[in-house]
Write a protein that holds these residues in place. Sequence first.
Motif, PDB file in Angstrom:
ATOM      1  N   ASP A   1       8.515  -3.812   5.547  1.00  0.00           N
ATOM      2  CA  ASP A   1       7.384  -3.715   6.247  1.00  0.00           C
ATOM      3  C   ASP A   1       7.328  -3.216   7.735  1.00  0.00           C
ATOM      4  OD1 ASP A   1       6.026  -4.288   4.074  1.00  0.00           O
ATOM      5  OD2 ASP A   1       6.125  -6.468   4.473  1.00  0.00           O
TER       6      ASP A   1
ATOM      7  N   VAL B   1       7.739  -0.255   8.531  1.00  0.00           N
ATOM      8  CA  VAL B   1       6.785   1.076   8.650  1.00  0.00           C
ATOM      9  C   VAL B   1       5.547   0.945   8.586  1.00  0.00           C
ATOM     10  CG1 VAL B   1       6.634   3.326   7.370  1.00  0.00           C
ATOM     11  CG2 VAL B   1       8.934   2.142   7.368  1.00  0.00           C
TER      12      VAL B   1
ATOM     13  N   CYS C   1       1.795   2.727   8.210  1.00  0.00           N
ATOM     14  CA  CYS C   1       1.178   3.992   7.549  1.00  0.00           C
ATOM     15  C   CYS C   1      -0.128   3.992   7.759  1.00  0.00           C
ATOM     16  CB  CYS C   1       1.463   3.717   6.108  1.00  0.00           C
ATOM     17  SG  CYS C   1       2.132   5.229   5.506  1.00  0.00           S
ATOM     18  N   ASP C   2      -0.801   5.244   8.049  1.00  0.00           N
ATOM     19  CA  ASP C   2      -2.160   5.505   8.314  1.00  0.00           C
ATOM     20  C   ASP C   2      -2.981   4.936   7.093  1.00  0.00           C
ATOM     21  OD1 ASP C   2      -1.576   6.695  10.312  1.00  0.00           O
ATOM     22  OD2 ASP C   2      -1.939   8.857   9.656  1.00  0.00           O
ATOM     23  N   GLU C   3      -2.551   5.110   6.009  1.00  0.00           N
ATOM     24  CA  GLU C   3      -3.322   4.408   4.964  1.00  0.00           C
ATOM     25  C   GLU C   3      -3.159   2.920   4.913  1.00  0.00           C
ATOM     26  OE1 GLU C   3      -3.536   5.720   0.273  1.00  0.00           O
ATOM     27  OE2 GLU C   3      -2.576   7.199   1.765  1.00  0.00           O
ATOM     28  N   ALA C   4      -4.149   2.012   4.445  1.00  0.00           N
ATOM     29  CA  ALA C   4      -3.929   0.879   4.316  1.00  0.00           C
ATOM     30  C   ALA C   4      -2.833   0.319   3.711  1.00  0.00           C
ATOM     31  CB  ALA C   4      -5.129   0.205   3.605  1.00  0.00           C
ATOM     32  N   THR C   5      -1.887  -0.581   4.200  1.00  0.00           N
ATOM     33  CA  THR C   5      -0.674  -0.761   3.631  1.00  0.00           C
ATOM     34  C   THR C   5      -0.893  -1.633   2.442  1.00  0.00           C
ATOM     35  OG1 THR C   5      -0.235  -1.153   5.856  1.00  0.00           O
ATOM     36  CG2 THR C   5       1.466  -1.684   4.574  1.00  0.00           C
ATOM     37  N   TYR C   6      -0.069  -1.389   1.542  1.00  0.00           N
ATOM     38  CA  TYR C   6      -0.285  -1.996   0.189  1.00  0.00           C
ATOM     39  C   TYR C   6       0.952  -3.051   0.041  1.00  0.00           C
ATOM     40  CZ  TYR C   6       1.197  -2.196  -4.509  1.00  0.00           C
ATOM     41  OH  TYR C   6       1.675  -2.633  -5.866  1.00  0.00           O
ATOM     42  N   ASN C   7       0.434  -4.232  -0.432  1.00  0.00           N
ATOM     43  CA  ASN C   7       1.489  -5.359  -0.757  1.00  0.00           C
ATOM     44  C   ASN C   7       1.507  -5.819  -2.147  1.00  0.00           C
ATOM     45  OD1 ASN C   7       3.378  -5.374   1.193  1.00  0.00           O
ATOM     46  ND2 ASN C   7       1.944  -6.009   2.752  1.00  0.00           N
ATOM     47  N   VAL C   8       2.396  -5.861  -2.581  1.00  0.00           N
ATOM     48  CA  VAL C   8       2.345  -6.622  -3.967  1.00  0.00           C
ATOM     49  C   VAL C   8       2.491  -7.833  -3.626  1.00  0.00           C
ATOM     50  CG1 VAL C   8       3.564  -7.300  -6.016  1.00  0.00           C
ATOM     51  CG2 VAL C   8       3.377  -5.022  -5.658  1.00  0.00           C
TER      52      VAL C   8
ATOM     53  N   ASP D   1       7.061  -0.999  16.393  1.00  0.00           N
ATOM     54  CA  ASP D   1       7.648  -0.910  14.998  1.00  0.00           C
ATOM     55  C   ASP D   1       8.628  -2.084  14.961  1.00  0.00           C
ATOM     56  OD1 ASP D   1       7.328   1.111  13.046  1.00  0.00           O
ATOM     57  OD2 ASP D   1       9.644   0.663  12.929  1.00  0.00           O
TER      58      ASP D   1
ATOM     59  N   ARG E   1      12.326   9.017  12.171  1.00  0.00           N
ATOM     60  CA  ARG E   1      11.349   9.099  11.151  1.00  0.00           C
ATOM     61  C   ARG E   1      10.456  10.361  11.359  1.00  0.00           C
ATOM     62  NH1 ARG E   1       7.825   4.007  11.948  1.00  0.00           N
ATOM     63  NH2 ARG E   1       9.781   3.112  11.622  1.00  0.00           N
TER      64      ARG E   1
ATOM     65  N   VAL F   1       7.825  10.117   6.003  1.00  0.00           N
ATOM     66  CA  VAL F   1       6.113   9.610   5.767  1.00  0.00           C
ATOM     67  C   VAL F   1       5.792  10.921   5.241  1.00  0.00           C
ATOM     68  CG1 VAL F   1       4.396   8.499   6.421  1.00  0.00           C
ATOM     69  CG2 VAL F   1       6.316   8.067   7.468  1.00  0.00           C
TER      70      VAL F   1
ATOM     71  N   LYS G   1      14.302   5.734   3.820  1.00  0.00           N
ATOM     72  CA  LYS G   1      13.117   5.222   3.319  1.00  0.00           C
ATOM     73  C   LYS G   1      12.244   6.623   3.017  1.00  0.00           C
ATOM     74  CE  LYS G   1      13.124   1.147   6.104  1.00  0.00           C
ATOM     75  NZ  LYS G   1      12.173   0.391   7.258  1.00  0.00           N
TER      76      LYS G   1
ATOM     77  N   LYS H   1       8.300   4.112  -1.712  1.00  0.00           N
ATOM     78  CA  LYS H   1       7.038   3.556  -1.677  1.00  0.00           C
ATOM     79  C   LYS H   1       5.842   4.659  -2.110  1.00  0.00           C
ATOM     80  CE  LYS H   1       4.141   0.530   1.256  1.00  0.00           C
ATOM     81  NZ  LYS H   1       4.518  -0.241   2.725  1.00  0.00           N
TER      82      LYS H   1
ATOM     83  N   MET I   1       2.052   5.268  -2.621  1.00  0.00           N
ATOM     84  CA  MET I   1       0.611   4.782  -2.355  1.00  0.00           C
ATOM     85  C   MET I   1      -0.187   4.864  -3.515  1.00  0.00           C
ATOM     86  SD  MET I   1       0.603   3.569   0.514  1.00  0.00           S
ATOM     87  CE  MET I   1       1.340   3.546   2.367  1.00  0.00           C
TER      88      MET I   1
ATOM     89  N   GLN J   1       8.473   0.661  -4.732  1.00  0.00           N
ATOM     90  CA  GLN J   1       7.314  -0.010  -4.829  1.00  0.00           C
ATOM     91  C   GLN J   1       6.171   1.004  -5.061  1.00  0.00           C
ATOM     92  OE1 GLN J   1       6.251  -1.586  -1.002  1.00  0.00           O
ATOM     93  NE2 GLN J   1       4.712  -2.949  -1.736  1.00  0.00           N
TER      94      GLN J   1
END
Lengths: 278, 233, 455
Positions: free
Chosen positions: A19, A21, A23-30, C163, C269, C297, C324, C354, C356, C385
């Motif tokens: 975690d 990192v 991100c602009d987008e809402a962070t998604y977590n399982v 961070d 990054r 990213v 990543k 990851k 999204m 993920q």
Amino acid sequence: MIHDVKYGQGLSFDYSWIDSVECDEATYNVDTEHSERMIEQDLLADKHPLFSKIIVDSDKEIIVDGSLASLHVVANKDCTIIIRHTGKFTSLRLHCDVNQCTVNLVVIQKGERCVQYKTVDCKGTINIYDCLDQEWSQCYNDVNLLSENASSVQKTSTIGAYANVYTRVYHHVSGTNSIMSSRSAVSNELVYRGHIYIPEQVSAVSHQDCDIILLNDDSKAVALPILDVTSQDVECSHGASISTFDETVVRYMSSRGVNQHAQKILLIQSIKEWGMLP
Amino acid sequence: MLKINCSVSVKDKKILDNVSLSVKPGTIHVVMGPNGAGKSTLSHAVMGDDRYTVEGSIKMDGDELTSLPMDERARKGLFMSFQYPVEIPGLSMKKFLRAAYKSVHGDITVMDFKKVYDTASKSLGVHTKYVNDGASGGQKKRNEMLQLKVLNPKYALLDETDSGLDVDALKVVAQTVKDAVQDGCGVLLVTHYLKFLEYLQPDDVTVIVNGRVVEQGDIKLAQKIEVEGYSGY
Amino acid sequence: MNRELYDKADDHTPKFVSKPGITESLVRFISNQKNEPGWMLQKRLQGFELFKKTSVPTWGPDLSGLDLNKIVYYTDPNTKETQNWDDLPQEIRDTFDKLGIPEAEKNLFMGVGAQYDSNVVYHNLHESLKKQGVIFENMDVAVQKYPNLVKKYFMTQCIPVNDHKFIMLHAAVWSGGTFIYVPKNVKVSLPLQAYFRMNQKDGGQFEHTLIILDEGAELEYIEGCSSPRYQQSSLHAGCVELIVMPGAKMCYTSIENWSKNVYNLNTKRAIVHKDARVEWVNGNMGSTRTMLYPTSVLIGEGASSESVGIAFAGEGQDQDTGSKVIHAASNTKSVIIAKSISKTGCSSYRGLVKVMPSAKNVSSTVQCDALLMDGGQTKTYPYMQVAQKDVKVSHEATVSRVNDDQVRYLQSRGLSEDDARKYIVSGFVEPIVRSMPFEYAVELNKLIELEVTGL
């Protein structure tokens, strides 16, 4: 004597680096943490009964009734063991000793929520076939390979809605080999972890693979196959993939007139059958 | 002359017992025998594989080889074509062979070596980038022949080089061996098929059964085996 | 070629060396020295506050040997920045000469920067690029000269101050580094290079690299790092931010060859916009501990990223590296190839892919291979993920050792055992080395040879 294994040792695995990192987008977590906490509470409370010991010399079907159960199975001869566990909420602790024989182990759990913790001390061959087809299921396998020529196969097929699978193998001595194989079709959420541990001075062969197919638009999956190798004399590999249906399969099925819905069902069935194949 | 006169064992288990044979320059000496007779052991032991213990003597043009490591023997002009060549992904065949060439024959410039390499690979129809990586059984054998051609050894041990080849590949391999023999190379050919011998004219034939030499002779012996098999021994 | 070239300290006497340890007054002092605007000081102080509150991460390699109170956070070399190598003090000039930097500038690069401890000592850019509006500056100077660009991008959207622990530290004490801006559609034909040399005993280097490629621009940037070997540990906590605008293409190569007592806790990054591409090439040879996971990213549709890395872990080294990728937009692609050689040391691959929920038609492949020698150790933590079904994500890993059969085979062709091993290892790393600029490929090959055959 039950080998000293703490159930779900991997609970202490630290995810914080993932975690780091933003991100602009809402962070998604399982929500692995949540489900793990549940198990932890379950463990702390330790409501499970004491282990009841069963010695198995031939093929055997064991029926378990009631939510919580602890079984200690000792196998001395080649056999297939089927354990059926039913209840609204089923949680099974199973410890299995395999002494110089080949054991096929199948656990079938029924219920809304199913949890199984399995540890195997293997001085022979153990084949574990897990089929997680419940709405909500968790499966933790720890296999200890303790004698030369010991080998293990862990096959896990997951077709349930929510599943948390953690399979591990620990090569304690040289000349051991293991296979971990997982196939899943996920409608909601799956967390898969595999862990191969080969300590110093141990020569071993180990392979692990994991294929995850996402069925719905909002399906989620996490895969973390871990290799932990300190020994030099190893042959070790792992692979994992997450994708939707294979295009060629879809095309082939469609050409035979199978619609999308039926394709899904066929696929789920194929995975289920694969999981039960020796 | 390559003179072999030895016993070979692995972990105290005797595989070859007092095997005695010699290969003259410019000739082909065939070693035949049923599966498990110890034929492959012979070529590995002569090449200097350290898994085998050798008692006795292996002499090449008068030099004793038994105490020398594998690479020393190669530098003296010994070559072996492996039955199961290994794959080394990422290591280019040309780079590898130039390094081998340099250690056997002394320095060579990149350009000069390229000429040698290209001529050899063209004549064999081989185009391999990395050492045997992803190659089929037949391609691997062609790669072995490429190395034989480029390194131009004094004596070559060919361990079942003919097995698993189709007719075309067999012809290519046979031609390479013939060329080498014409150039004065002494060849020790290990095989258990006679078919390959139709393309080559062996000068000497040795039959090994259960680790012992049971008969020696010329091409006629091979033809006898073809009819009668090994069961008579 | 030998290790000493990198490991030997230079006889340079710096102008100013801060006391070991970090305090608020040191942070203010650094800012003051650089005559920075208030917002930058605020950023530093914010970083320092967060740093104090945050604990050292424990999920990775063992960092217990790193005493943050003993590190010298700021060392001002006794020279001014110049555009002429001859203006440098002789001992600094000698160091860079030995490393071959001025020579390489003439033939291979369109611009070179060189940093010595905390400050940049040399900076030069080809005239033709200046005319096209390319900016290649010391980061300290850029804060003064291009406040608008810097204020917008410096530790904001790409790597925020909060961070992680070492980024907070970096924000507080950063000094030097590179600022590059390439205007729209300008394609820089030859690479720009920066070389970072850490000479101060117990020193820390905290250079900041910020590269902005405007739409359709192309750039290749190469960084090299080395330091002498002391008894005590030193710390390198750099920060690299790449902003790759739509359609731009960036290739970032770095060979980090710190001496084997450096803690290399580096953060890199890139924010990759629509149809843009970023390529990371990493070689990690030195340092006692490395934690480095170059990250892409992908926020614009059609963005792509490729990351190739090679790590070598010898005695006492723990190389925790990986890559990543965050797929935050549709039709994005990523490739990660990581190879590691563990010779008595430990190397880990720790990666994240990851996807999204909103990112459709994503493809990602990860391939990592580990080679074990002489009791080395390897770990692989590939984390995937995925929250979108329209994806193809795959991971493959293998662990192998230098195979005795391979060695025997090569020996049968006349190679010595050492040579055989060397060839097998160089074959193993070949796919990575191939993607590097020629001169660097040669250097890397030599370094690996050096490490494999023993010092």
